[in-house]
Design a protein around this motif. Structure first.
Motif, PDB file in Angstrom:
ATOM      1  N   LEU A  94      -3.501   1.966  -8.489  1.00  0.00           N
ATOM      2  CA  LEU A  94      -4.498   2.938  -8.072  1.00  0.00           C
ATOM      3  C   LEU A  94      -4.960   3.731  -9.283  1.00  0.00           C
ATOM      4  CD1 LEU A  94      -5.562   3.927  -5.260  1.00  0.00           C
ATOM      5  CD2 LEU A  94      -3.875   5.737  -5.456  1.00  0.00           C
ATOM      6  N   SER A 145       0.826  -1.181   0.000  1.00  0.00           N
ATOM      7  CA  SER A 145       0.000   0.000   0.000  1.00  0.00           C
ATOM      8  C   SER A 145       0.869   1.242   0.000  1.00  0.00           C
ATOM      9  CB  SER A 145      -0.881  -0.001   1.229  1.00  0.00           C
ATOM     10  OG  SER A 145      -1.446  -1.271   1.398  1.00  0.00           O
ATOM     11  N   ALA A 146       1.883   1.225   0.849  1.00  0.00           N
ATOM     12  CA  ALA A 146       2.780   2.368   0.924  1.00  0.00           C
ATOM     13  C   ALA A 146       3.292   2.682  -0.477  1.00  0.00           C
ATOM     14  CB  ALA A 146       3.931   2.065   1.867  1.00  0.00           C
ATOM     15  N   ASP A 147       3.465   1.606  -1.234  1.00  0.00           N
ATOM     16  CA  ASP A 147       3.890   1.739  -2.604  1.00  0.00           C
ATOM     17  C   ASP A 147       2.965   2.624  -3.420  1.00  0.00           C
ATOM     18  OD1 ASP A 147       6.129   0.735  -3.654  1.00  0.00           O
ATOM     19  OD2 ASP A 147       5.109  -0.778  -4.862  1.00  0.00           O
ATOM     20  N   GLU A 148       1.674   2.299  -3.353  1.00  0.00           N
ATOM     21  CA  GLU A 148       0.711   3.082  -4.115  1.00  0.00           C
ATOM     22  C   GLU A 148       0.525   4.446  -3.482  1.00  0.00           C
ATOM     23  OE1 GLU A 148      -2.116   0.419  -3.185  1.00  0.00           O
ATOM     24  OE2 GLU A 148      -1.066  -1.166  -4.258  1.00  0.00           O
ATOM     25  N   LYS A 194      12.668  -1.495  -1.697  1.00  0.00           N
ATOM     26  CA  LYS A 194      12.201  -0.264  -1.038  1.00  0.00           C
ATOM     27  C   LYS A 194      13.158   0.142   0.073  1.00  0.00           C
ATOM     28  CE  LYS A 194       7.551  -1.701  -1.900  1.00  0.00           C
ATOM     29  NZ  LYS A 194       6.498  -2.479  -1.255  1.00  0.00           N
ATOM     30  N   ARG A 248      12.901   2.462   7.379  1.00  0.00           N
ATOM     31  CA  ARG A 248      13.414   1.822   6.165  1.00  0.00           C
ATOM     32  C   ARG A 248      14.754   2.422   5.755  1.00  0.00           C
ATOM     33  NH1 ARG A 248       8.642   1.885   1.597  1.00  0.00           N
ATOM     34  NH2 ARG A 248       7.092   0.633   2.702  1.00  0.00           N
TER      35      ARG A 248
END
Lengths: 358, 358
Positions: free
Chosen positions: B356, A5-8, B256, B146
Motif C-alpha cells: 500500500l 488485505s488484512a495484512d495491509e 498470522k 485467529r
C-alpha cells in the motif's frame, strides 16, 4: 477481509484501533467482525475523478466517503453505529497520505459515534476509491422507504440547503469565475468578512491566485465534505412516511421518491432553502434550476402527513436544524416545480448520472 | 447506496431482483437495507491487475469476488446469507459484460443460498473493481478468531488443496511453460484425458496456441474462481479453536494465526494436501515451497484440540471434503515447516503482499 488485505490493513489498523471499540470488531485483528441486532445497512463508494477531484484534500475525501453513507442512514431514521472501510489506494500516492486519511476518517467516526468494524485495502494503478459499508440502529420500529409517500403528505427538507455544494464545485473546478459568483454582492462587506477570517481556514479553501473569500470557502467546504446532521434521524423516525437523502439533485431525487411511491411530487420553488450566497447568485442572473438539479446536497427529503405539521415543527426547536416545507404529494406521477402562481417551471436537466458501461 | 448510484444500479437491479428475496432487501429499490440477528460480516474487494488479470472472463471475476468473501464466512463457521455488491465499472468495458457479470454473480449467490441486499455502481477510467460485503449466520455460539489457537492443538486444512491456484496462475499468465509443468507425467494418458474432455470446457481454459490440457484447465479454473465448500463451516463451528481462510499462501497465513495466538505453528511438509499435478510438479524438479507460499488457495486453516481428532474425522464422512491434519500448535512463535525427520525447511518467500502506498 482476506488475509492479503488484512495484512495491509495493518498500516491503518494501528491508527484506527482506538476507534474499533465494539467487541465485534475484534480489535480489527480478525478476518471478520460480529454484529447483532436490527440494523439499517448501506454501502457507497466514492471514486477519484467522479465523486471527488484528484486534487481534493485527502482529509475531506475521507470525510466525504463516510458522510455519504451516514447520510443514507440518517435519511432512514437510523443512528449511525459502525462502518467497514475498503480502500483502493493508488501506488502513486504517498503513504503519508494514509495517515492523514485515517486521522480524518477516524475523527469523523468519533464525531458520529461510530466504530470501525474492519475493512480491506489494496493498491492500484487506477484512481483512489473508497468504499464504505455503514450500519445504523433504527430509531423506530418502521424504517421509511422511498415508496411510502401518501397523497396529501407534506414534502420536507431537513438538515441544510440545496445548491451550495454545486456552487462550491463550480468555483473549485473553475467552471464558474468569482466575478460571476460575486455579482450583486456588497464587495466591501464581503472583503471585510473574508479578511477577518483569512488565515483561519485551510489553504485548500482559497482559490489559486485569488484572495481568500469567505463565501466561496464555505461553499467549497460543503462540496468537499457535506455537513451531515445526525439529529435529522430522530425527526425522520418520528414523522416520515417516505424518506431518502438528496445526493443527485433535488429534482432527480424527488422524482425517484415520486416514482417509487406512485405519486406526483410538487415542489414550490420559493420554498426551497438556499444559502445566502446561492440565493444572491440566483437573483443576480444565475439560473436557480441549476441549484435544484446540481447534486451533492446530502440533506434529507421526506414526506409526512399534513396533520403532523405543527408537531413536527414544534419538535425541531428553534434554529437547531434548517427545516423547510417545500411542497406536497399529489395524485399522479413525476415532479412538478411550481412558481408562486402555481405554474410549472420547466426543468431542462433533472440530475446528473455517472453512466455505467459504454 | 446513494441515489446517484442506486440509479445506475438499476442496470443490474433488474437482473438481480429475483435474488433479492429477503424482505430487508426491499427489492433493491431503496437507499438502504435491513438486517436483523447475529451476523458474521466481512468485506473484500478484488481489483483488476492485482487480484485478477485484465483478460480473465467476467463471469469468473464475478464468482471470485463473491467467493473470496464467502471463504471468510466459512472459515468463521458461518453459513453465508447475504451480500452487498459495489461495482466500479471501467468506461471501456462493454455494457453487455454487466449482464454476464450479473448472471454469474447471481448464480453464485443462489449456489451459496445467499440473497443480494443492495449495492452501488460507478463508472471509472481505472481498473474494474468489485467490492463485496458478505453476511453469514454463525452456526455456533462462539465464532473462532485467529487468536484462539492453544498449545497442543492439531492444525487442520479442510476444503481443498494448497498450490493449485498458484500453479494455475503461473500457466495462465505465461510465467510457467507447459513443458516445465508437464515434466514427469505420462503424456499419452494426459493427452487421452484431455481429448476426452476437449470441447466441454470454456475456451478460456485452453492456453493460446496449445491443445486443450485437462490438468492445466483444472488448475487455471481454481485460480479464476476458487472452489469454496460451505460444508466446512459446520466443521469449524463444531471443532475449531482458531480458524481463518488461506488466501495469501499457507505459510504466511499460518504465521498470522500463530502471531495472533501467541504460539508457534508447526507444518509437516509431507502432510500438506496437494493436487495430483501439483504434487507431480514438485516431485519433478518444482520447488514445493512455491506451492505453500503461492496464495489464492481459499481453503480453511483451523486448529482443534487433539482430543477431538477422532470425532472430527468421523464427522466429516468418507470423501465428502478433503481434510488434512498438517501439524500442531507448540509453545513459541512463528511457523516452522518441517520434513519427515522433523528438521526445519527454510522458506525464502513467505507470502505475497499488495503493498500500500509508495
Amino acid at each position: 477481509m482476506t488475509n492479503e488485505s488484512a495484512d495491509e490493513f495493518d498500516t491503518i489498523r494501528k491508527l484506527f484501533a482506538p476507534l474499533a471499540t465494539s467487541a465485534g470488531a475484534r480489535g480489527l485483528a480478525d478476518d471478520a467482525a460480529l454484529i447483532e441486532g436490527r440494523h439499517v445497512v448501506t454501502t457507497d463508494a466514492i471514486v477519484e475523478g467522479v465523486h471527488f477531484l484528484k486534487g481534493d484534500p485527502i482529509a475531506t475525501v475521507a470525510m466525504k466517503a463516510l458522510r455519504v453513507n451516514v447520510s443514507d442512514l440518517i435519511a432512514k431514521g437510523a443512528q449511525p453505529r459502525a462502518a467497514l472501510l475498503t480502500l483502493i489506494w493508488p501506488n502513486e500516492r504517498p503513504a503519508e497520505d494514509i495517515e492523514v486519511f485515517a486521522a480524518a476518517f477516524g475523527g469523523d467516526l468519533a464525531h458520529f459515534g461510530m466504530t470501525l468494524l474492519g475493512g480491506d485495502t489494496t493498491s492500484t494503478d487506477g484512481p483512489l476509491i473508497i468504499s464504505v459499508t455503514a450500519f445504523g440502529e433504527p430509531l423506530a420500529e418502521r424504517t421509511p422507504a422511498r415508496a411510502d409517500a401518501k397523497v396529501g403528505d407534506d414534502v420536507w427538507l431537513v438538515g441544510g440547503e440545496i445548491g451550495s455544494a454545486w456552487l462550491g464545485l463550480q468555483l473549485r473546478s473553475g467552471a464558474m469565475q468569482m466575478d460571476e459568483f460575486a455579482r450583486g454582492r456588497d464587495e466591501d462587506e464581503a472583503r471585510a468578512t473574508s479578511e477577518s477570517l483569512a488565515g483561519q481556514t485551510p489553504d485548500y479553501l482559497t482559490l489559486p491566485g485569488l484572495p481568500f473569500d469567505a463565501e466561496a470557502a464555505w461553499l467549497m467546504s460543503t462540496y468537499l465534505a457535506p455537513f451531515i446532521r445526525p439529529e435529522c434521524a430522530d425527526l425522520v423516525a418520528r414523522f416520515a412516511n417516505a424518506s431518502m437523502d438528496v445526493s443527485d439533485g433535488l429534482v432527480a431525487d424527488a422524482a425517484k421518491l415520486a416514482a417509487a411511491s406512485g405519486v406526483s411530487l410538487r415542489i414550490e420553488a420559493t420554498a426551497v432553502p438556499f444559502s445566502i450566497p446561492a440565493e444572491r447568485w440566483a437573483f443576480s442572473g444565475g439560473d436557480f434550476r441549476k441549484l435544484i438539479t446540481g447534486g451533492d446536497d446530502y440533506v434529507v427529503l421526506f414526506t409526512a402527513p399534513a396533520s403532523a405539521r405543527a408537531e413536527l415543527e414544534a419538535t425541531l426547536g428553534a434554529g437547531a436544524l434548517r427545516l423547510s416545507r417545500i411542497g406536497a404529494i399529489e395524485a399522479g406521477e413525476g415532479v412538478r416545480v411550481v412558481d408562486l402562481q402555481g405554474d410549472a417551471i420547466p426543468i431542462p436537466n433533472a440530475g446528473f448520472r455517472h453512466k455505467l458501461g459504454r
